[in-house]
Design a protein around this motif. Sequence first.
Motif, PDB file in Angstrom:
ATOM      1  N   THR A  32     -49.756 -41.559 -27.785  1.00  0.00           N
ATOM      2  CA  THR A  32     -51.358 -41.865 -28.361  1.00  0.00           C
ATOM      3  C   THR A  32     -51.100 -41.180 -29.885  1.00  0.00           C
ATOM      4  O   THR A  32     -51.625 -41.770 -30.523  1.00  0.00           O
ATOM      5  CB  THR A  32     -52.126 -41.001 -27.662  1.00  0.00           C
ATOM      6  N   ARG A  61     -53.225 -47.357 -27.420  1.00  0.00           N
ATOM      7  CA  ARG A  61     -54.675 -46.996 -27.631  1.00  0.00           C
ATOM      8  C   ARG A  61     -55.202 -46.973 -26.257  1.00  0.00           C
ATOM      9  O   ARG A  61     -55.429 -47.809 -25.412  1.00  0.00           O
ATOM     10  CB  ARG A  61     -55.567 -48.114 -28.201  1.00  0.00           C
ATOM     11  N   LEU A  62     -55.622 -45.405 -25.590  1.00  0.00           N
ATOM     12  CA  LEU A  62     -55.879 -45.368 -24.373  1.00  0.00           C
ATOM     13  C   LEU A  62     -57.616 -44.955 -24.237  1.00  0.00           C
ATOM     14  O   LEU A  62     -57.958 -44.368 -25.030  1.00  0.00           O
ATOM     15  CB  LEU A  62     -55.191 -44.393 -23.738  1.00  0.00           C
ATOM     16  N   ARG A  63     -58.164 -45.452 -23.134  1.00  0.00           N
ATOM     17  CA  ARG A  63     -59.505 -44.872 -23.043  1.00  0.00           C
ATOM     18  C   ARG A  63     -59.658 -43.740 -21.741  1.00  0.00           C
ATOM     19  O   ARG A  63     -58.525 -43.871 -20.757  1.00  0.00           O
ATOM     20  CB  ARG A  63     -60.071 -45.914 -22.562  1.00  0.00           C
ATOM     21  N   GLY A  64     -60.594 -43.203 -21.582  1.00  0.00           N
ATOM     22  CA  GLY A  64     -60.843 -42.316 -20.520  1.00  0.00           C
ATOM     23  C   GLY A  64     -60.188 -41.123 -20.503  1.00  0.00           C
ATOM     24  O   GLY A  64     -59.970 -40.371 -19.694  1.00  0.00           O
ATOM     25  N   LEU A  65     -59.098 -40.846 -21.681  1.00  0.00           N
ATOM     26  CA  LEU A  65     -58.158 -39.612 -21.620  1.00  0.00           C
ATOM     27  C   LEU A  65     -59.152 -38.286 -21.481  1.00  0.00           C
ATOM     28  O   LEU A  65     -58.635 -37.401 -20.530  1.00  0.00           O
ATOM     29  CB  LEU A  65     -57.487 -39.528 -22.859  1.00  0.00           C
ATOM     30  N   GLU A 114     -61.595 -37.382 -19.811  1.00  0.00           N
ATOM     31  CA  GLU A 114     -62.287 -37.091 -18.566  1.00  0.00           C
ATOM     32  C   GLU A 114     -61.009 -37.099 -17.357  1.00  0.00           C
ATOM     33  O   GLU A 114     -61.238 -36.989 -16.154  1.00  0.00           O
ATOM     34  CB  GLU A 114     -63.519 -37.834 -18.161  1.00  0.00           C
ATOM     35  N   THR A 115     -59.744 -37.575 -17.873  1.00  0.00           N
ATOM     36  CA  THR A 115     -58.680 -37.542 -16.844  1.00  0.00           C
ATOM     37  C   THR A 115     -57.782 -36.569 -16.931  1.00  0.00           C
ATOM     38  O   THR A 115     -57.196 -36.247 -18.108  1.00  0.00           O
ATOM     39  CB  THR A 115     -58.123 -38.945 -17.088  1.00  0.00           C
ATOM     40  N   LEU A 162     -54.346 -46.624 -18.192  1.00  0.00           N
ATOM     41  CA  LEU A 162     -55.356 -45.963 -19.202  1.00  0.00           C
ATOM     42  C   LEU A 162     -55.714 -46.975 -20.513  1.00  0.00           C
ATOM     43  O   LEU A 162     -56.651 -46.735 -20.977  1.00  0.00           O
ATOM     44  CB  LEU A 162     -54.326 -44.758 -19.950  1.00  0.00           C
ATOM     45  N   ASP A 163     -54.853 -47.993 -20.488  1.00  0.00           N
ATOM     46  CA  ASP A 163     -55.170 -49.115 -21.462  1.00  0.00           C
ATOM     47  C   ASP A 163     -56.093 -50.212 -20.913  1.00  0.00           C
ATOM     48  O   ASP A 163     -56.745 -50.865 -21.646  1.00  0.00           O
ATOM     49  CB  ASP A 163     -54.381 -49.422 -22.572  1.00  0.00           C
ATOM     50  N   GLY A 164     -56.456 -49.830 -19.491  1.00  0.00           N
ATOM     51  CA  GLY A 164     -57.223 -50.790 -18.959  1.00  0.00           C
ATOM     52  C   GLY A 164     -56.748 -52.104 -18.635  1.00  0.00           C
ATOM     53  O   GLY A 164     -57.425 -53.081 -18.137  1.00  0.00           O
TER      54      GLY A 164
END
Lengths: 127, 513
Positions: free
Chosen positions: B90, B96-100, B102-103, B167-169
């Motif tokens: 990252t 590019r990751l999402r939700g990091l 709260e994970t 994490l990147d969906g």
Amino acid sequence: MYQCGVDRAALGRVGEDAAVAALAARGYLILRRNVRSRRGEIDLIAAQGSELVFIEVKTRTTDDRGRPFDAIHPAKQRRLVRLARAFLHGRRMEDRGCRFDAVGVYVTRDGRVRRVEIVPHAFEAQG
Amino acid sequence: MLARIRSAAIHGIEAYPVDVEVDVGRGLPSFAIVGLPDPAVQEAKERVRAAIRNAGYDIPPRRITVNLAPADIRKAGPAFDLPMAIGVLTAAAQVRLRGLPETMLVGELSLDGTLRPITGTLPVALAARAAGMRALVVPDRNGPEASLVPGLAVHAARTLAEVLGHLDGTALLPVLPPAPPAAAGEGEDDVDFNEVRGHAAARRALEIAAAGGHNVLLLGPPGTGKTMLARRVPTILPPLERSEAMVVRQIYSVAGLLPAGAPAGRVRPFRSPHHTTSAAAMTGGGIPPRPGEVTLAHHGVLFMDELPEFRRDVLEALRQPMEDRVVTVARVASTVRFPASFMLLAAMNPCPCGHHGDPARDCLCTPPQVRRYRARLSGPLLDRIDLHVGVPRLSGDDIALAGGAESSCVMRGRVREARGRQTARFGTPGTTNALLSARQLRRLCRLDESGPAFLRTATDRLALSARAHDRVLRVARTIADLEGDVTVTAAHVAEAIQYRVLDRPAAGSLDTL
């Protein structure tokens, strides 16, 4: 320590010339050769893309004393890192992106280059 | 660029959140981990490097600095491999990751990028929920353990690539269904008290011990059934309360014994360490401290066969956890408290050859040998054992004539009733008479009119210590609870005194076995 008949300085010269040619062919822009200070010598400094590359060249005629890269042992790595750090510091370039590459050159006894091996990002500064 | 990944570390049997901060900057390329990492965390560098390369990315020649915050607690183990790898990728803007935010992520990486199971997943999941995380990503083999915690989306991943895909969906991992809480009847016992012939007195004593959570010492010649009896004690104990079962799972999770090495469902733990066990293995130790046998026996039974054969320092180390119900492991770096509320079940021969007091066999030991053998058990340790029970050799008639013995199920029924009465009295489930403080004892163990005089005479005649006197009262309270009596009577006290074999004057004790 080398076998008789082989001129160490000449061998090194042959190896570095071969390395420079091989690196240039790979898109390295050679900036300096044999940057000496009282602490030691950096064989080559080149630029590739946005990165400054410190290059250590090792030349071997036989594998009797191990492969060329075996000679770039941790103590030598630390010495090269120190030299690079001093070089960058002297030019106020500490933030420049850079890396350490190693080049191994295999040469026959009569001075012909058999093979050149380039290892990008061969090692890093410790901790 | 800076990345911050949420993770967790184990301390004792609990976990606390750790932020893995990764900075990728310019300058001489290097990879440094700061924030009090131990050697296993330092080695993560090499695993992270190889795993990232084998997942199809490369580590840029940059100055990489990893900080484990808070920086003042020593971080151990390989569970930070995964958050570090994600952090490096990252921060180097390779993904590019999402939700990091709260994970939470934990997992050890192997060189090829597969995730290896870690120890202590259950406490990590509890810490994730407590820290307000919505999701937790764990190695797939830890999935079942993590899903014991409700209110948290648990994802189990096999490889670093799967975590990145999640994490990147691009390839979301499913949420594991929450595991149902352990059922009461789960985990069938493979032994039963109805297999034990004779030994009515010992069975009675063990039933009392189970009912009141008392410590027991079984004394008898070799081969008379001490071990057989002891192995069956867990079958008459009531199943673990749900909250107790969670703590037991937590302990076994940290010890790396889940799921195979832990008792099934709500069965109480039964630990029988060999007598060569070291003090550190008994009380817990190592760096970082891991739970020892006394903690693995928490809410269950610690069975010590051949008690005098244990090393002296091991026996003495038992005194503190027996008294405080917790064991404190102090190290330079930190102090850890492990729960250690266990019922001690010990067995020993009456003398080195084992035949002292046996009517059928001659004892070959000299009286000094017998004394030395028994002296290995210090007074303070014996004082903490409520019931001393003789397990004599059975004669041929005893074995042949012994009728159908009661099954564990029937005995457990009575034990549960007696425990129910204790719960009603104390108001907290799981509290037993063995845990009564001296003050509670005086308040709750009222003797009827005949009791005090009887107890006074007995105390004087048997020369009971003050602590032994209190032990007698506690056991008498349990006996009354088994009978369903509100007050403790002289009969209860009389039975309780029978179980102080080793407190009697020396000559007497040697002959009564």
